[in-house]
Design an enzyme around this catalytic site. Structure first.
Site, PDB file in Angstrom:
ATOM      1  N   GLU A 127       0.887  -1.180   0.000  1.00 51.37           N
ATOM      2  CA  GLU A 127       0.000   0.000   0.000  1.00 51.37           C
ATOM      3  C   GLU A 127       0.916   1.218   0.000  1.00 51.37           C
ATOM      4  O   GLU A 127       1.548   1.513   1.010  1.00 51.37           O
ATOM      5  CB  GLU A 127      -0.886   0.000   1.253  1.00 51.37           C
ATOM      6  CG  GLU A 127      -1.747  -1.244   1.419  1.00 51.37           C
ATOM      7  CD  GLU A 127      -2.961  -1.252   0.502  1.00 51.37           C
ATOM      8  OE1 GLU A 127      -3.248  -0.212  -0.111  1.00 51.37           O
ATOM      9  OE2 GLU A 127      -3.600  -2.309   0.396  1.00 51.37           O
ATOM     10  N   CYS A 170      -2.558   8.953   3.013  1.00 49.33           N
ATOM     11  CA  CYS A 170      -2.264   8.427   1.667  1.00 49.33           C
ATOM     12  C   CYS A 170      -3.390   8.721   0.691  1.00 49.33           C
ATOM     13  O   CYS A 170      -3.153   8.877  -0.498  1.00 49.33           O
ATOM     14  CB  CYS A 170      -2.012   6.927   1.754  1.00 49.33           C
ATOM     15  SG  CYS A 170      -3.357   6.015   2.503  1.00 49.33           S
TER      16      CYS A 170
HETATM   17  P1  NAD Z   1       8.550   4.865   4.482  1.00 46.77           P
HETATM   18  O1  NAD Z   1       8.520   4.075   3.236  1.00 46.77           O
HETATM   19  O2  NAD Z   1       9.696   5.767   4.720  1.00 46.77           O
HETATM   20  O3  NAD Z   1       8.505   3.894   5.753  1.00 46.77           O
HETATM   21  C1  NAD Z   1       7.493   2.948   5.940  1.00 46.77           C
HETATM   22  C2  NAD Z   1       8.041   1.807   6.775  1.00 46.77           C
HETATM   23  O4  NAD Z   1       9.076   1.154   6.034  1.00 46.77           O
HETATM   24  C3  NAD Z   1       8.673   2.236   8.095  1.00 46.77           C
HETATM   25  O5  NAD Z   1       8.339   1.315   9.102  1.00 46.77           O
HETATM   26  C4  NAD Z   1      10.170   2.156   7.802  1.00 46.77           C
HETATM   27  O6  NAD Z   1      10.954   1.894   8.942  1.00 46.77           O
HETATM   28  C5  NAD Z   1      10.217   0.979   6.850  1.00 46.77           C
HETATM   29  N1  NAD Z   1      11.411   0.937   5.991  1.00 46.77           N
HETATM   30  C6  NAD Z   1      12.187   1.963   5.584  1.00 46.77           C
HETATM   31  N2  NAD Z   1      13.196   1.500   4.809  1.00 46.77           N
HETATM   32  C7  NAD Z   1      13.042   0.153   4.730  1.00 46.77           C
HETATM   33  C8  NAD Z   1      13.762  -0.886   4.061  1.00 46.77           C
HETATM   34  N3  NAD Z   1      14.849  -0.640   3.329  1.00 46.77           N
HETATM   35  N4  NAD Z   1      13.291  -2.143   4.194  1.00 46.77           N
HETATM   36  C9  NAD Z   1      12.207  -2.402   4.917  1.00 46.77           C
HETATM   37  N5  NAD Z   1      11.489  -1.463   5.568  1.00 46.77           N
HETATM   38  C10 NAD Z   1      11.912  -0.198   5.472  1.00 46.77           C
HETATM   39  O7  NAD Z   1       7.163   5.637   4.532  1.00 46.77           O
HETATM   40  P2  NAD Z   1       6.680   6.701   5.603  1.00 46.77           P
HETATM   41  O8  NAD Z   1       7.358   7.993   5.368  1.00 46.77           O
HETATM   42  O9  NAD Z   1       6.746   6.095   6.957  1.00 46.77           O
HETATM   43  O10 NAD Z   1       5.121   6.831   5.226  1.00 46.77           O
HETATM   44  C11 NAD Z   1       4.624   7.742   4.308  1.00 46.77           C
HETATM   45  C12 NAD Z   1       4.298   7.059   3.002  1.00 46.77           C
HETATM   46  O11 NAD Z   1       3.397   5.995   3.219  1.00 46.77           O
HETATM   47  C13 NAD Z   1       3.590   7.993   2.022  1.00 46.77           C
HETATM   48  O12 NAD Z   1       4.156   7.817   0.743  1.00 46.77           O
HETATM   49  C14 NAD Z   1       2.147   7.517   2.054  1.00 46.77           C
HETATM   50  O13 NAD Z   1       1.414   7.794   0.882  1.00 46.77           O
HETATM   51  C15 NAD Z   1       2.327   6.059   2.276  1.00 46.77           C
HETATM   52  N6  NAD Z   1       1.117   5.456   2.841  1.00 46.77           N
HETATM   53  C16 NAD Z   1       0.348   4.668   2.048  1.00 46.77           C
HETATM   54  C17 NAD Z   1      -0.838   4.132   2.547  1.00 46.77           C
HETATM   55  C18 NAD Z   1      -1.739   3.274   1.689  1.00 46.77           C
HETATM   56  O14 NAD Z   1      -2.631   2.656   2.231  1.00 46.77           O
HETATM   57  N7  NAD Z   1      -1.548   3.222   0.387  1.00 46.77           N
HETATM   58  C19 NAD Z   1      -1.210   4.394   3.863  1.00 46.77           C
HETATM   59  C20 NAD Z   1      -0.395   5.198   4.640  1.00 46.77           C
HETATM   60  C21 NAD Z   1       0.769   5.718   4.121  1.00 46.77           C
END
Ligand code: NAD
Length: 526
Positions: free
Chosen positions: A258, A292
């Site tokens: 997502e 999101c």
């Molecule tokens: P992010 O991708 O930076 O982090 C999300 C998660 O991934 C965190 O727990 C982080 O620690 C982990 N992560 C980071 N690097 C990683 C790696 N190399 N391997 C595995 N895990 C890793 O995102 P964010 O800044 O926390 O969230 C914002 C983003 O999330 C926005 O782009 C938003 O649109 C999206 N989002 C999407 C939905 C949806 O349902 N489509 C819902 C909420 C947020």
């Protein structure tokens, strides 16, 4: 706000208890958590290691074996208790969510209600989705086929900070109901929310070892997690989504992703302007735009453009930016400095390219160090950062279009495809427009809430917005492996001893002729 009074919102002894719920098998460095409202320290959790992740997976797998043996009705009853626990602890939960995210209390409440809705939905409907299904067998009356749904084993959840309660728990509940163990990796900024919610799961009767929590850096924990699990649910940015999808691909682990969005709202010329303005303002600035499915682009029929723009500016200016643990503010704080910097950079780029800031465009340091005014831009060039990249903040651009055809084309001019909305007095026409927008969900005459609360219908993204769906049947089936068992009546479908092959060949050819005749003459035509 002078102080968040972290000791009152999340007392030391509670923090200590929650910390001990993390799976870490030795002395670990610490991950500091701060409160966006003031920048004060909230507490610290362990920076887990690859070894901790392996331990967590082993424990979840062992507990999952016994859990899967329980009747599904028992598991469903525990989900209903989860909903009760969440409602009973609502004040504490909302405080913790606000403390870590800096969001407005209404936004925190939406999270809580979402968990309750999902718990209730899967508790009531989940057993139907998991029941064995009789399928049409290959040979009528001779072959019967049954489809079984088994748990995959261990589900890994990697979650972001923007909806730390709902995304951690609502996506986890169907995995539990399906009989799986779970390892949860909350975002760095919001571990206490996840831990507090998991503690409520424990209280509701979910076996303790079944849900493991590892806290720390995604870059460290992602790989060992994906290596050991059987399904990955990832919610976060598209950039990280690509990394974890690569890891899952290497391991042949199924994954639902997502990801981000650049969600459009389309306002047709017959829309109720006041309603559209109010709905779009809420749909854009809820959670300070860190949602999101919030809108970042509006395309308005030029015949109503001026009136709509003015109404939107008025609706936006009515929103109170605030930092408090009550229901007064409409818009809370951004969560972190990097979010504030992206918002500022997008607005600066828009200004440089000649866009007009109709309202907002300023920090609100008087309210909090990371607060930013809801901002409406007009005259934004199509190649500006705020027009193409996800801002993930309170910035909305409004653009006039010649009619619905141009609106659809502009709405689809993005690599993302998460959510959209259409505003019109003619809902049938709205549905027609919605069907031409390339997005996983489209709300007609609403921001996002009605869609989000429709737990019976799937939700997810197309294109760069993701793979897979949450909610509905798809939201639980992804946590299962299906096994098909067929049963044959009479002798097996194999040559009979002693019968010459040419007879068998003739019989087969006659069978093909019958099939050909049947395909032409069956009721309903070929
Ligand atoms: P992010 O991708 O930076 O982090 C999300 C998660 O991934 C965190 O727990 C982080 O620690 C982990 N992560 C980071 N690097 C990683 C790696 N190399 N391997 C595995 N895990 C890793 O995102 P964010 O800044 O926390 O969230 C914002 C983003 O999330 C926005 O782009 C938003 O649109 C999206 N989002 C999407 C939905 C949806 O349902 N489509 C819902 C909420 C947020």
């Amino acid at each position: 706000m002078d102080t968040v009074d972290a000791e009152r919102r999340l007392p030391e002894r509670t923090r200590e208890r929650l910390r001990n719920r993390v799976t870490s098998t030795g002395e670990r460095d610490e991950l500091e958590v701060t409160a966006p409202y003031t920048g004060e320290r909230v507490g610290a959790v362990p920076l887990c290691t690859a070894e901790d992740v392996q331990t967590a997976i082993e424990r979840a797998r062992a507990a999952g074996a016994a859990w899967a043996e329980r009747p599904v009705e028992q598991r469903a009853a525990i989900l209903q208790s989860v909903a009760d626990e969440m409602l009973d602890d609502r004040a504490g939960l909302l405080d913790t969510v606000q403390l870590e995210t800096g969001k407005a209390r209404f936004d925190a409440l939406e999270e809580l209600l979402d968990v309750v809705l999902n718990a209730d939905y899967y508790a009531r409907k989940g057993s139907d989705y998991l029941a064995a299904d009789e399928r049409t067998g290959g040979l009528p009356l001779v072959t019967t086929a049954t489809e079984y749904h088994d748990p995959v084993g261990v589900v890994g959840l990697i979650e972001p900070w923007n909806y730390p309660l709902t995304l951690a728990i609502s996506d986890m509940l169907p995995a539990l109901l399906a009989g799986n163990g779970v390892v949860l990796k909350p975002a760095e900024a919001t571990p206490f929310t996840a831990l507090r919610a998991v503690e409520l799961l424990d209280r509701a009767g979910v076996p303790t070892d079944l849900v493991q929590v590892v806290t720390g850096r995604g870059e460290t924990l992602g790989e060992p997690l994906v290596e050991g699990i059987d399904h990955l649910t990832f919610t976060g940015s598209t950039a990280t989504g690509r990394i974890v999808a690569g890891l899952a691909g290497q391991q042949l682990v199924d994954a639902s992703l997502e990801l981000g969005g650049k969600n459009p709202a389309v306002v047709l010329e017959d829309a109720d302007i006041a309603d559209a303005a109010r709905g779009i303002a809420r749909g854009a600035f809820a959670n300070a735009g860190q949602l999101c499915i919030s809108f970042e682009r509006v395309f308005v029929d030029q015949r109503i453009y001026d009136d709509f723009r003015d109404a939107l500016v008025r609706a936006t200016e009515r929103l109170d930016v605030g930092a408090s643990f009550d229901f007064e503010p409409d818009v809370g704080s951004l969560i972190a400095q990097h979010q504030l910097e992206t918002v500022q950079a997008h607005v600066a780029d828009a200004r440089e390219r000649g866009a007009t800031v109709e309202t907002g465009g300023q920090r609100r340091e008087d309210v909090g160090p990371l607060c930013y005014e809801p901002t409406v831009l007009t005259g934004l060039p199509a190649d500006a950062d705020a027009a193409r990249e996800e801002t993930f903040g309170p910035v909305l651009s409004v653009t006039p279009v010649a009619g619905s055809e141009e609106a659809i084309a502009r709405a689809n001019d993005t690599d993302y495809g998460l959510h959209a909305s259409v505003w019109t007095a003619d809902t049938e026409r709205g549905r027609g427009v919605a069907r031409q927008i390339e997005a996983g969900s489209v709300s007609i005459n609403d921001g996002y809430l009605g869609m989000w609360a429709s737990t019976d219908a799937p939700m997810g993204g197309v294109g760069d917005s993701g793979i897979g769906r949450r909610h509905g049947r798809q939201g639980i089936e992804k946590y299962t492996e299906t096994q098909t068992v067929t049963t044959q009546r009479g002798p097996p479908l194999a040559p009979v001893d002693g019968v010459p092959k040419r007879w068998i060949g003739r019989a087969a050819q006659a069978g093909v002729e019958v099939l050909r005749w049947w395909r032409r003459h069956r009721p309903g035509g070929p």
